[in-house]
Design an enzyme around this catalytic site. Structure first.
Site, PDB file in Angstrom:
ATOM      1  N   ARG A  81      -7.297  12.930   0.336  1.00  0.00           N
ATOM      2  CA  ARG A  81      -6.285  13.475   1.249  1.00  0.00           C
ATOM      3  C   ARG A  81      -4.875  13.012   0.931  1.00  0.00           C
ATOM      4  NH1 ARG A  81      -7.686  10.351   6.830  1.00  0.00           N
ATOM      5  NH2 ARG A  81      -9.702  11.306   6.480  1.00  0.00           N
ATOM      6  N   HIS A  82      -4.735  11.857   0.292  1.00  0.00           N
ATOM      7  CA  HIS A  82      -3.371  11.447  -0.082  1.00  0.00           C
ATOM      8  C   HIS A  82      -3.281  11.054  -1.567  1.00  0.00           C
ATOM      9  CE1 HIS A  82      -5.228   7.693   1.124  1.00  0.00           C
ATOM     10  NE2 HIS A  82      -4.972   7.825   2.414  1.00  0.00           N
ATOM     11  N   ARG A  84      -9.457   8.104  -1.498  1.00  0.00           N
ATOM     12  CA  ARG A  84     -10.518   8.530  -0.579  1.00  0.00           C
ATOM     13  C   ARG A  84     -11.354   9.623  -1.208  1.00  0.00           C
ATOM     14  NH1 ARG A  84      -9.082   6.908   5.065  1.00  0.00           N
ATOM     15  NH2 ARG A  84     -10.939   8.073   5.611  1.00  0.00           N
ATOM     16  N   GLU A 135     -11.270  -9.069   2.953  1.00  0.00           N
ATOM     17  CA  GLU A 135      -9.992  -8.695   3.570  1.00  0.00           C
ATOM     18  C   GLU A 135     -10.255  -8.560   5.064  1.00  0.00           C
ATOM     19  OE1 GLU A 135      -7.785  -5.341   1.999  1.00  0.00           O
ATOM     20  OE2 GLU A 135      -6.610  -5.194   3.836  1.00  0.00           O
ATOM     21  N   THR A 182      -7.008   6.875   9.810  1.00  0.00           N
ATOM     22  CA  THR A 182      -6.906   5.763   8.867  1.00  0.00           C
ATOM     23  C   THR A 182      -8.161   4.914   9.038  1.00  0.00           C
ATOM     24  OG1 THR A 182      -5.543   3.878   8.165  1.00  0.00           O
ATOM     25  CG2 THR A 182      -5.605   4.347  10.518  1.00  0.00           C
ATOM     26  N   THR A 183      -8.339   3.922   8.166  1.00  0.00           N
ATOM     27  CA  THR A 183      -9.537   3.092   8.254  1.00  0.00           C
ATOM     28  C   THR A 183      -9.556   2.395   9.616  1.00  0.00           C
ATOM     29  OG1 THR A 183      -9.087   2.671   5.935  1.00  0.00           O
ATOM     30  CG2 THR A 183     -10.885   1.439   6.924  1.00  0.00           C
ATOM     31  N   ASN A 213       0.848  -1.195   0.000  1.00  0.00           N
ATOM     32  CA  ASN A 213       0.000   0.000   0.000  1.00  0.00           C
ATOM     33  C   ASN A 213       0.888   1.251   0.000  1.00  0.00           C
ATOM     34  OD1 ASN A 213      -1.467   2.260   1.047  1.00  0.00           O
ATOM     35  ND2 ASN A 213      -3.089   0.869   1.678  1.00  0.00           N
ATOM     36  N   GLY A 229       1.175  -1.423   4.309  1.00  0.00           N
ATOM     37  CA  GLY A 229       1.645  -0.124   3.860  1.00  0.00           C
ATOM     38  C   GLY A 229       2.557   0.584   4.829  1.00  0.00           C
ATOM     39  N   HIS A 230       2.003   0.998   5.968  1.00  0.00           N
ATOM     40  CA  HIS A 230       2.715   1.920   6.848  1.00  0.00           C
ATOM     41  C   HIS A 230       4.076   1.404   7.298  1.00  0.00           C
ATOM     42  CE1 HIS A 230       3.477   4.142  10.642  1.00  0.00           C
ATOM     43  NE2 HIS A 230       3.118   5.148   9.873  1.00  0.00           N
ATOM     44  N   HIS A 267      -5.613   3.642  -1.811  1.00  0.00           N
ATOM     45  CA  HIS A 267      -6.947   4.011  -1.335  1.00  0.00           C
ATOM     46  C   HIS A 267      -7.249   5.408  -1.848  1.00  0.00           C
ATOM     47  CE1 HIS A 267      -9.774   4.470   2.421  1.00  0.00           C
ATOM     48  NE2 HIS A 267     -10.390   4.699   1.281  1.00  0.00           N
ATOM     49  N   GLU A 290      -8.702   0.606  -3.268  1.00  0.00           N
ATOM     50  CA  GLU A 290      -9.616   0.655  -2.124  1.00  0.00           C
ATOM     51  C   GLU A 290     -10.505   1.876  -2.275  1.00  0.00           C
ATOM     52  OE1 GLU A 290      -7.290   0.941   1.395  1.00  0.00           O
ATOM     53  OE2 GLU A 290      -6.353  -0.997   1.126  1.00  0.00           O
ATOM     54  N   ARG A 297       3.340  18.755   1.549  1.00  0.00           N
ATOM     55  CA  ARG A 297       3.938  19.951   0.969  1.00  0.00           C
ATOM     56  C   ARG A 297       3.179  20.459  -0.256  1.00  0.00           C
ATOM     57  NH1 ARG A 297       9.205  21.861   2.177  1.00  0.00           N
ATOM     58  NH2 ARG A 297       9.173  21.878   4.422  1.00  0.00           N
ATOM     59  N   HIS A 309      -3.850  -4.354   7.662  1.00  0.00           N
ATOM     60  CA  HIS A 309      -3.956  -3.190   8.537  1.00  0.00           C
ATOM     61  C   HIS A 309      -3.101  -3.379   9.789  1.00  0.00           C
ATOM     62  CE1 HIS A 309      -5.349   0.545  10.233  1.00  0.00           C
ATOM     63  NE2 HIS A 309      -5.862   0.790   9.060  1.00  0.00           N
ATOM     64  N   GLY A 310      -2.143  -2.481   9.932  1.00  0.00           N
ATOM     65  CA  GLY A 310      -1.295  -2.478  11.123  1.00  0.00           C
ATOM     66  C   GLY A 310      -0.249  -3.591  11.148  1.00  0.00           C
ATOM     67  N   ASP A 327      -0.165   4.498  -0.207  1.00  0.00           N
ATOM     68  CA  ASP A 327      -0.839   5.749   0.203  1.00  0.00           C
ATOM     69  C   ASP A 327       0.096   6.665   0.982  1.00  0.00           C
ATOM     70  OD1 ASP A 327      -3.067   4.437  -0.704  1.00  0.00           O
ATOM     71  OD2 ASP A 327      -4.026   4.251   1.260  1.00  0.00           O
ATOM     72  N   HIS A 328       0.948   6.009   1.794  1.00  0.00           N
ATOM     73  CA  HIS A 328       1.774   6.793   2.722  1.00  0.00           C
ATOM     74  C   HIS A 328       2.825   7.622   1.995  1.00  0.00           C
ATOM     75  CE1 HIS A 328      -0.351   4.389   5.612  1.00  0.00           C
ATOM     76  NE2 HIS A 328      -0.036   3.337   4.877  1.00  0.00           N
TER      77      HIS A 328
HETATM   78  N1  PXP Z   1      -5.977  -2.752   4.100  1.00  0.00           N
HETATM   79  C1  PXP Z   1      -6.878  -1.742   4.120  1.00  0.00           C
HETATM   80  C2  PXP Z   1      -8.277  -2.006   3.713  1.00  0.00           C
HETATM   81  C3  PXP Z   1      -6.493  -0.442   4.515  1.00  0.00           C
HETATM   82  O1  PXP Z   1      -7.384   0.551   4.529  1.00  0.00           O
HETATM   83  C4  PXP Z   1      -5.133  -0.220   4.852  1.00  0.00           C
HETATM   84  C5  PXP Z   1      -4.682   1.148   5.259  1.00  0.00           C
HETATM   85  O2  PXP Z   1      -4.820   2.048   4.231  1.00  0.00           O
HETATM   86  C6  PXP Z   1      -4.236  -1.303   4.794  1.00  0.00           C
HETATM   87  C7  PXP Z   1      -4.694  -2.553   4.431  1.00  0.00           C
HETATM   88  C8  PXP Z   1      -2.784  -1.144   5.120  1.00  0.00           C
HETATM   89  O3  PXP Z   1      -2.631  -0.813   6.461  1.00  0.00           O
HETATM   90  P1  PXP Z   1      -1.208  -0.358   6.990  1.00  0.00           P
HETATM   91  O4  PXP Z   1      -0.852   0.913   6.312  1.00  0.00           O
HETATM   92  O5  PXP Z   1      -1.442  -0.195   8.467  1.00  0.00           O
HETATM   93  O6  PXP Z   1      -0.246  -1.455   6.671  1.00  0.00           O
END
Ligand code: PXP
Length: 240
Positions: free
Chosen positions: A48-49, A44, A151, A99-100, A6, A212-213, A42, A69, A17, A190-191, A8-9
């Protein structure tokens, strides 16, 4: 096991910026070189990103596949129909969240919108996954709505410690087994981090992880290609 990265970050840093760097589309190239099986973004409703331009370019340049997403109730549904990514994942979206925060809820109010979203995406020929909490009711509701995949939200697992983490892993295992037994493809995310991902990656029924993160955070120090490679290696070892 597929690793979808992911990005997005990367877009979040750019938006801080309001310039044109770092470019998430270029990040996708490096993620793929590091062994990503797919690129997750994602888009949105509040943009936002990730921006429309990013997804449009990714659709042209990704050498793997794009997992988009989106919230079923947003304008992005029509864009997904136009762009036709390999996969869409329907997620809940609240403007005030960082975040979600949780999986989709299947109340009477939300069910109709989700059903319509799945129907339209299916009609466009797009594989559709629903981001859900790892409970049996949500798995069954996803099947009823005609989703191809679920998911499983791993946020509670990621936040838990000690015995509670084991309990959350058990909950994810049971939801994954139920999903598979009903014929759904099972994804999770997620996480997830380099420290907590291995037990989950060992769950046979899970075929795709969206991360992602943690990867982008490590990439600040090591570079993205290496950060993805290290995560991909953990997933490989977990299945040996
Ligand atoms: N899956 C979904 C549906 C999400 O919304 C996200 C966060 O955007 C992720 C996975 C990835 O989560 P993370 O950035 O915490 O790894």
């Amino acid at each position: 096991m597929r690793l979808y990265v992911n990005i997005d970050h990367v877009a979040t840093v750019r938006q801080a910026r309001g310039t044109d760097e770092p470019d998430p589309v270029r990040a996708a190239v490096l993620a793929e070189l590091g062994g990503a099986d797919g690129i997750t973004v994602h888009l949105r409703e509040d943009r936002r990103h990730v921006q429309d331009r990013d997804v449009r370019l990714l659709m042209e340049t990704a050498r793997t596949v794009v997992n988009l997403e989106l919230a079923a109730a947003s304008d992005v549904l029509a864009l997904a129909e136009e762009w036709r990514p390999h996969q869409t994942t329907l997620v809940p979206e609240r403007r005030e969240e960082v975040t979600t925060e949780g999986g989709l809820t299947f109340s009477q109010a939300t069910r109709a919108g989700l059903a319509e979203g799945v129907r339209r995406l299916k009609e466009a020929g797009i594989r559709t996954s629903l981001f859900i909490d790892p409970d049996p009711e949500s798995v069954r509701a996803s099947l009823d709505l005609g989703a191809h995949a679920v998911e499983l939200h791993t946020g509670e697992y990621a936040n838990a410690r000690g015995a509670e983490r084991d309990a959350q892993l058990g909950r994810l295992r049971r939801a994954a087994a139920l999903g598979r037994s009903l014929g759904l493809a099972v994804h999770a995310g997620h996480g997830l981090t380099y420290e907590n991902v291995a037990p989950l990656a060992a769950v046979e029924e899970i075929e795709e992880l969206n991360i992602g993160h943690s990867i982008v955070s490590r990439a600040v120090f090591t570079g993205l290609e290496r950060a993805v490679r290290e995560m991909a290696e953990i997933l490989r070892r977990a299945r040996r």
